[in-house]
Write a protein that holds these residues in place. Structure first.
Motif, PDB file in Angstrom:
ATOM      1  N   TYR A   1      30.649  34.185 -15.892  1.00  0.00           N
ATOM      2  CA  TYR A   1      29.990  32.887 -16.016  1.00  0.00           C
ATOM      3  C   TYR A   1      30.967  31.728 -16.198  1.00  0.00           C
ATOM      4  O   TYR A   1      30.541  30.597 -16.454  1.00  0.00           O
ATOM      5  N   ASN A   2      32.258  31.983 -16.085  1.00  0.00           N
ATOM      6  CA  ASN A   2      33.229  30.897 -16.215  1.00  0.00           C
ATOM      7  C   ASN A   2      32.978  29.821 -15.162  1.00  0.00           C
ATOM      8  O   ASN A   2      32.720  30.134 -13.994  1.00  0.00           O
ATOM      9  N   SER A   3      33.058  28.584 -15.584  1.00  0.00           N
ATOM     10  CA  SER A   3      32.782  27.431 -14.716  1.00  0.00           C
ATOM     11  C   SER A   3      31.364  27.484 -14.150  1.00  0.00           C
ATOM     12  O   SER A   3      31.132  27.154 -12.983  1.00  0.00           O
ATOM     13  N   LEU A   4      30.422  27.890 -14.986  1.00  0.00           N
ATOM     14  CA  LEU A   4      29.011  27.894 -14.592  1.00  0.00           C
ATOM     15  C   LEU A   4      28.656  26.528 -14.007  1.00  0.00           C
ATOM     16  O   LEU A   4      28.799  25.504 -14.670  1.00  0.00           O
ATOM     17  N   PRO A   5      28.218  26.468 -12.750  1.00  0.00           N
ATOM     18  CA  PRO A   5      28.069  25.172 -12.080  1.00  0.00           C
ATOM     19  C   PRO A   5      27.214  24.155 -12.830  1.00  0.00           C
ATOM     20  O   PRO A   5      27.577  22.981 -12.917  1.00  0.00           O
ATOM     21  N   ALA A   6      26.092  24.590 -13.391  1.00  0.00           N
ATOM     22  CA  ALA A   6      25.221  23.636 -14.093  1.00  0.00           C
ATOM     23  C   ALA A   6      25.910  23.073 -15.332  1.00  0.00           C
ATOM     24  O   ALA A   6      25.778  21.881 -15.641  1.00  0.00           O
ATOM     25  N   ALA A   7      26.651  23.919 -16.049  1.00  0.00           N
ATOM     26  CA  ALA A   7      27.362  23.447 -17.247  1.00  0.00           C
ATOM     27  C   ALA A   7      28.490  22.501 -16.872  1.00  0.00           C
ATOM     28  O   ALA A   7      28.738  21.507 -17.569  1.00  0.00           O
ATOM     29  N   VAL A   8      29.192  22.794 -15.793  1.00  0.00           N
ATOM     30  CA  VAL A   8      30.270  21.910 -15.330  1.00  0.00           C
ATOM     31  C   VAL A   8      29.696  20.550 -14.919  1.00  0.00           C
ATOM     32  O   VAL A   8      30.265  19.496 -15.240  1.00  0.00           O
ATOM     33  N   ALA A   9      28.562  20.572 -14.225  1.00  0.00           N
ATOM     34  CA  ALA A   9      27.917  19.311 -13.844  1.00  0.00           C
ATOM     35  C   ALA A   9      27.524  18.516 -15.090  1.00  0.00           C
ATOM     36  O   ALA A   9      27.698  17.296 -15.154  1.00  0.00           O
ATOM     37  N   GLY A  10      26.997  19.216 -16.113  1.00  0.00           N
ATOM     38  CA  GLY A  10      26.644  18.550 -17.361  1.00  0.00           C
ATOM     39  C   GLY A  10      27.864  17.982 -18.056  1.00  0.00           C
ATOM     40  O   GLY A  10      27.806  16.907 -18.671  1.00  0.00           O
ATOM     41  N   ALA A  11      29.000  18.686 -17.970  1.00  0.00           N
ATOM     42  CA  ALA A  11      30.228  18.206 -18.594  1.00  0.00           C
ATOM     43  C   ALA A  11      30.726  16.929 -17.927  1.00  0.00           C
ATOM     44  O   ALA A  11      31.155  15.983 -18.603  1.00  0.00           O
ATOM     45  N   ILE A  12      30.686  16.888 -16.617  1.00  0.00           N
ATOM     46  CA  ILE A  12      31.125  15.675 -15.910  1.00  0.00           C
ATOM     47  C   ILE A  12      30.247  14.489 -16.287  1.00  0.00           C
ATOM     48  O   ILE A  12      30.736  13.380 -16.547  1.00  0.00           O
ATOM     49  N   ALA A  13      28.936  14.718 -16.354  1.00  0.00           N
ATOM     50  CA  ALA A  13      28.015  13.643 -16.746  1.00  0.00           C
ATOM     51  C   ALA A  13      28.279  13.206 -18.186  1.00  0.00           C
ATOM     52  O   ALA A  13      28.220  12.012 -18.514  1.00  0.00           O
ATOM     53  N   THR A  14      28.591  14.159 -19.065  1.00  0.00           N
ATOM     54  CA  THR A  14      28.897  13.834 -20.458  1.00  0.00           C
ATOM     55  C   THR A  14      30.151  12.975 -20.549  1.00  0.00           C
ATOM     56  O   THR A  14      30.181  11.956 -21.254  1.00  0.00           O
ATOM     57  N   LEU A  15      31.201  13.382 -19.829  1.00  0.00           N
ATOM     58  CA  LEU A  15      32.440  12.601 -19.859  1.00  0.00           C
ATOM     59  C   LEU A  15      32.241  11.210 -19.262  1.00  0.00           C
ATOM     60  O   LEU A  15      32.868  10.235 -19.713  1.00  0.00           O
ATOM     61  N   ASP A  16      31.378  11.101 -18.252  1.00  0.00           N
ATOM     62  CA  ASP A  16      31.062   9.773 -17.708  1.00  0.00           C
ATOM     63  C   ASP A  16      30.552   8.852 -18.821  1.00  0.00           C
ATOM     64  O   ASP A  16      30.965   7.680 -18.921  1.00  0.00           O
ATOM     65  N   LEU A  17      29.656   9.378 -19.650  1.00  0.00           N
ATOM     66  CA  LEU A  17      29.072   8.571 -20.718  1.00  0.00           C
ATOM     67  C   LEU A  17      30.067   8.311 -21.845  1.00  0.00           C
ATOM     68  O   LEU A  17      30.101   7.218 -22.419  1.00  0.00           O
ATOM     69  N   LEU A  18      30.888   9.313 -22.174  1.00  0.00           N
ATOM     70  CA  LEU A  18      31.867   9.134 -23.245  1.00  0.00           C
ATOM     71  C   LEU A  18      32.959   8.136 -22.855  1.00  0.00           C
ATOM     72  O   LEU A  18      33.485   7.421 -23.711  1.00  0.00           O
ATOM     73  N   GLU A  19      33.295   8.080 -21.567  1.00  0.00           N
ATOM     74  CA  GLU A  19      34.346   7.169 -21.108  1.00  0.00           C
ATOM     75  C   GLU A  19      33.836   5.763 -20.781  1.00  0.00           C
ATOM     76  O   GLU A  19      34.625   4.838 -20.595  1.00  0.00           O
ATOM     77  N   LYS A  20      32.524   5.607 -20.742  1.00  0.00           N
ATOM     78  CA  LYS A  20      31.916   4.350 -20.310  1.00  0.00           C
ATOM     79  C   LYS A  20      32.357   3.186 -21.203  1.00  0.00           C
ATOM     80  O   LYS A  20      32.455   3.316 -22.420  1.00  0.00           O
ATOM     81  N   ASP A  21      32.618   2.057 -20.583  1.00  0.00           N
ATOM     82  CA  ASP A  21      32.983   0.825 -21.310  1.00  0.00           C
ATOM     83  C   ASP A  21      34.151   1.043 -22.253  1.00  0.00           C
ATOM     84  O   ASP A  21      34.147   0.597 -23.412  1.00  0.00           O
ATOM     85  N   GLY A  22      35.172   1.728 -21.743  1.00  0.00           N
ATOM     86  CA  GLY A  22      36.363   1.954 -22.552  1.00  0.00           C
ATOM     87  C   GLY A  22      36.117   2.847 -23.751  1.00  0.00           C
ATOM     88  O   GLY A  22      36.706   2.640 -24.816  1.00  0.00           O
ATOM     89  N   ALA A  23      35.239   3.835 -23.570  1.00  0.00           N
ATOM     90  CA  ALA A  23      34.902   4.793 -24.644  1.00  0.00           C
ATOM     91  C   ALA A  23      34.307   4.082 -25.862  1.00  0.00           C
ATOM     92  O   ALA A  23      34.574   4.432 -27.016  1.00  0.00           O
ATOM     93  N   ALA A  24      33.455   3.097 -25.584  1.00  0.00           N
ATOM     94  CA  ALA A  24      32.838   2.308 -26.659  1.00  0.00           C
ATOM     95  C   ALA A  24      31.945   3.145 -27.559  1.00  0.00           C
ATOM     96  O   ALA A  24      31.664   2.755 -28.701  1.00  0.00           O
ATOM     97  N   VAL A  25      31.493   4.296 -27.076  1.00  0.00           N
ATOM     98  CA  VAL A  25      30.614   5.156 -27.866  1.00  0.00           C
ATOM     99  C   VAL A  25      31.254   5.555 -29.196  1.00  0.00           C
ATOM    100  O   VAL A  25      30.555   5.761 -30.196  1.00  0.00           O
ATOM    101  N   TYR A  26      32.583   5.621 -29.222  1.00  0.00           N
ATOM    102  CA  TYR A  26      33.255   6.047 -30.454  1.00  0.00           C
ATOM    103  C   TYR A  26      33.195   4.979 -31.538  1.00  0.00           C
ATOM    104  O   TYR A  26      33.170   5.305 -32.733  1.00  0.00           O
ATOM    105  N   ASP A  27      33.154   3.727 -31.157  1.00  0.00           N
ATOM    106  CA  ASP A  27      32.944   2.661 -32.141  1.00  0.00           C
ATOM    107  C   ASP A  27      31.549   2.780 -32.749  1.00  0.00           C
ATOM    108  O   ASP A  27      31.359   2.586 -33.959  1.00  0.00           O
ATOM    109  N   THR A  28      30.575   3.116 -31.897  1.00  0.00           N
ATOM    110  CA  THR A  28      29.208   3.299 -32.384  1.00  0.00           C
ATOM    111  C   THR A  28      29.125   4.456 -33.364  1.00  0.00           C
ATOM    112  O   THR A  28      28.521   4.337 -34.443  1.00  0.00           O
TER     113      THR A  28
END
Length: 451
Positions: A309-336
């Protein structure tokens, strides 16, 4: 306010039924300790959960940490669902796989090369195998009170009985479960956390035996204990000096303390590192990453690493979407995360002072610890808990009462004292949580403690 059995009637029935076919009624022993008992949940959205009885909770458990974006963020769910319709598992490569590895390599300081798996425990197993292969040494050094997965080769001295744990500066290596090898047969050495003198002395005498030091860069599994100033830097220098592989277990701190994890926040570069489900906001995926000198042994086929199950496609897709949100606006989520968490921590401090309750509150906005010292505990000024032994000054029975009372009032927290924040938590959640805490302090806790 005391909850009636009717509040949890369906969970009680579900647990009774579950125990007939599911060992203990749960699928992880950690859940056996949930308070008031293992509840059954139906759905989650944002910072809130609903159980099968319809009770709503502000959730500070967050799947034991990985839900950085809260429950069911639509972008992550959509990416996962879209990929599931394209295929569940290929047992082969797919383009999302290297897209994610490129992202991780760019974000994480030590990540020259990356491999994906399913669980943090197996990623730890891979890191230890790599370290032993690279050094030709057998022994792994870990720290008392730290958790690195449930596999036999590292599950030692997580919560050892102090009557059996030996001297505080030279702890015994104690198995956490029946069925493991004894500490003497484990090839694991245990030392106290946050004591660079003891670590330096041990390596000076035994470095030719030590393949790796594995550590949480923040001791999240016991009281969210930060490293003392200079501690991680000195550990890094000692490993370099003695040819010991430094492994950061960032299953909890990874993508939580900063986009680049604890190694990014503290600017310390380990040789190998481990990440867990937070990279995909809770989807089943783990990551083993590190310097090419070590990860290249996998690439060359000299060190085995596999998994259907390494690199399970659905989990990898979820990871890319997660990183998109975490990196958004200069990683502003961390200030929040930091702002909301610090607001909650300060609010709890204010309430402990108001109700004359002694408490320890330490950590970071994204993850912090709350505990109540035992009566008469002689705690130092400042950071009260610096290692496993000092954490024993906390009154676990009293905190258990607190947890159950909070759950009865619609706030779900972890019995061991950790509080996780997500980007979905807001000031309204903080105010509701503080209102529940004040009620519990006034009605339950104040009568049992004296500051």
């Amino acid at each position: 306010m005391t909850a009636t059995p009717e509040r949890y009637a369906r969970s009680i029935a579900d647990l009774t039924r579950s125990k007939k076919t599911l060992a203990g009624g749960v699928s992880s022993n950690v859940r056996l300790g949930d308070k008031p008992f293992p509840l059954f949940f139906d759905r989650g959205l944002g910072s809130h959960l609903w159980d099968v009885d319809g009770n709503e909770y502000i959730d500070y458990v967050l799947g034991r940490g990985p839900l950085l974006l809260g429950h069911t963020p639509k972008e992550v769910v959509q990416a996962t669902v879209d990929q599931l319709w394209r295929g569940q598992i290929y047992a082969a490569q797919h383009e999302l796989e290297y897209e994610l590895s490129e992202r991780v390599s760019r974000i994480i300081p030590c990540a020259d090369l990356v491999r994906f798996g399913i669980s943090g425990s197996e990623a730890v197993h891979g890191a230890l195998r790599l370290a032993r292969a690279a050094t030709g040494r057998q022994t792994v050094l870990k720290f008392e009170g730290q958790y690195h997965g449930w596999l036999d080769n590292i599950l030692y001295s997580l919560s050892p009985d102090p009557t059996r744990a030996g001297h505080a500066l030279h702890p015994a290596t104690l198995a956490e479960s029946s069925g493991q090898f004894s500490g003497a047969d484990s090839h694991v050495v245990v030392l106290p956390w946050n004591n660079i003198e003891v670590l330096s002395q041990y390596l000076e005498q035994h470095h030719n035996e030590i393949a790796a030091i594995i550590t949480e860069p923040v001791m999240c599994n016991t009281a969210v204990i930060p490293p003392l100033p200079g501690y991680l830097e000195a550990m890094r220098d000692l490993c370099t000096q003695h040819g010991v592989v430094l492994i950061f277990d960032e299953v909890i701190t990874g993508f939580r303390l900063s986009l680049a994890g604890a190694q990014g926040r503290f600017n310390i570069k380990p040789d190998l590192t481990i990440f867990g489900k937070a990279i995909a906001n809770g989807m089943p995926i783990s990551c083993l990453a590190g310097r090419e000198q070590f990860m290249g042994l996998i690439a060359q086929g000299k060190v085995g690493h596999g998994g259907t199950y390494n690199s399970l496609p659905a989990a990898v897709a979820g990871a890319i979407a997660t990183l998109d949100l975490l990196e958004k606006d200069g990683a502003a989520v961390y200030d929040t995360l930091e702002t909301t968490g610090q607001s909650l921590m300060q609010g709890i401090r204010n309430l402990t002072a108001k109700h004359d309750i002694q408490a320890v509150i330490q950590g970071y906005g994204a993850i912090f610890y709350l505990g109540f010292p035992v009566q008469g505990a002689n705690l130092p000024v400042g950071q009260a808990i610096t290692d496993y032994r000092s954490s024993l000054a906390m009154d676990n029975d009293l905190y258990t009462i607190f947890v159950s009372a909070m759950v009865d009032r619609g706030v779900r927290i972890i019995p061991r004292g950790n509080w996780f924040l997500s980007s979905a938590h807001n000031q309204a959640d903080v105010e509701s949580t503080l209102k529940a805490i004040e009620e519990v302090f006034a009605e339950v806790i104040a009568s049992k403690v004296t500051a």
